[in-house]
Write a protein that holds these residues in place. Structure first.
Motif, short mmCIF file in Angstrom:
data_model
loop_
_atom_site.label_atom_id
_atom_site.label_comp_id
_atom_site.label_asym_id
_atom_site.label_seq_id
_atom_site.Cartn_x
_atom_site.Cartn_y
_atom_site.Cartn_z
N ARG A 1 53.81 100.16 73.35
CA ARG A 1 53.57 101.19 74.38
C ARG A 1 52.56 100.69 75.41
NH1 ARG A 1 53.48 104.89 70.32
NH2 ARG A 1 51.21 104.95 70.31
N GLU A 2 51.50 100.02 74.93
CA GLU A 2 50.47 99.53 75.85
C GLU A 2 51.03 98.44 76.76
OE1 GLU A 2 46.40 100.48 73.34
OE2 GLU A 2 46.86 98.39 73.82
N GLU B 1 54.16 98.15 77.71
CA GLU B 1 55.05 98.78 78.70
C GLU B 1 54.24 99.51 79.78
OE1 GLU B 1 59.11 99.26 76.07
OE2 GLU B 1 57.64 100.88 75.99
N GLN B 2 53.14 100.12 79.35
CA GLN B 2 52.28 100.82 80.31
C GLN B 2 51.65 99.82 81.29
OE1 GLN B 2 49.12 103.19 78.59
NE2 GLN B 2 48.18 103.54 80.60
N ARG B 3 51.17 98.69 80.75
CA ARG B 3 50.55 97.69 81.62
C ARG B 3 51.57 97.04 82.54
NH1 ARG B 3 46.81 93.11 80.35
NH2 ARG B 3 47.54 93.00 78.22
N TYR C 1 54.14 98.45 83.73
CA TYR C 1 54.42 99.43 84.78
C TYR C 1 53.29 99.42 85.82
CZ TYR C 1 55.67 103.59 87.29
OH TYR C 1 56.00 104.44 88.30
N GLU C 2 52.05 99.50 85.30
CA GLU C 2 50.91 99.58 86.23
C GLU C 2 50.77 98.29 87.04
OE1 GLU C 2 47.60 100.82 83.80
OE2 GLU C 2 48.41 102.86 83.65
#
Ligand code: DC
Length: 225
Positions: free
Chosen positions: A175-176, A178-180, A182-183
């Motif tokens: 999850r982290e 994928e979040q990074r 994206y950001e």
């Protein structure tokens, strides 16, 4: 003598730093891990209670943040933050999101640009990051976009964290990542993207030695002409 510049960009956990460090050792070039510089700023924010998403607070702190890269007798890059060696501390998982947040601010990126270019002017370098081929060294001799699937990257990160004695849950790491991703790829300034003239190296199905051989082959092909 002409200095050679090799730019390696790609998402987090694609193996950029481990591969780039080994390739640099093989070629006797200086290895520059630019993520460590953003991590040092993120670390400073965390340590000083600065909200890393608060642009004016982060920019106001910049004049107090002295970051320096030092190379020890081991040839390894050490990050100095205000005179203190923070090489280990900046690798803590919680610093990743701080680094990602502060790296989105144009003022932070502009502040660090010249320092990165200076290293490439003075040395033959393998420099890794997110915007090396696109912004920092647009004239690099070789540009490589190193990537792997999010799942492969999460598995590798989990293994690395376990070996370091700080294991983390796979789903949380995925999850982290994928979040990074994206950001890092949706920010307005210097987003993560492949330079038009970069060679893509996808290591999803390659082990470390295969990835290293592929990387060195690309470099050799483009610098031997
Ligand atoms: O490569 P890394 O995970 O150590 O990088 C930490 C963060 O810094 C990452 O979220 C994106 C940012 N970064 C950047 O914006 N530009 C670079 N050249 C290197 C890293």
């Amino acid at each position: 003598m002409k200095q050679i510049a090799i730019a390696i960009d790609g998402p987090s956990g694609a193996g950029k730093s481990t591969l780039a460090r080994r390739a640099a050792a093989e070629l006797s070039y200086l290895y520059v891990d630019t993520g460590a510089i953003y991590r040092s700023i993120g670390y400073y924010a965390r340590k000083n209670g600065i909200n890393p998403k608060n642009e004016s607070a982060v920019l106001a702190a910049l004049p107090n943040i002295q970051v320096e890269l030092c190379y020890g007798s081991d040839g390894l890059q050490h990050m100095m933050l205000c005179g203190q060696d923070v090489t280990k501390e900046i690798r803590l998982p919680e610093i990743s999101l701080y680094a990602s947040a502060v790296s989105a601010f144009p003022g932070v990126r502009a502040h660090l640009l010249e320092m990165q270019r200076e290293l490439a002017r003075k040395n033959s370098v393998i420099m890794d990051g997110r915007d090396i081929g696109t912004v920092v060294l647009p004239d690099a001799d070789v540009k490589i976009f190193l990537t792997a699937s999010p799942e492969a990257r999460a598995s590798r990160r989990c293994l690395e964290l376990t070996q370091r004695g700080t294991p983390e849950d796979y789903d949380k790491v995925l999850r982290e990542i994928e979040q990074r991703d994206y950001e890092d790829s949706h920010r307005a300034v210097a987003p993560l993207r492949q330079a038009e003239d970069a060679v893509v190296l996808d290591t999803t199905n390659l082990d470390f030695e295969q990835s290293l051989a592929a990387l060195l082959h690309i470099i050799w092909e483009r610098t031997s002409k």
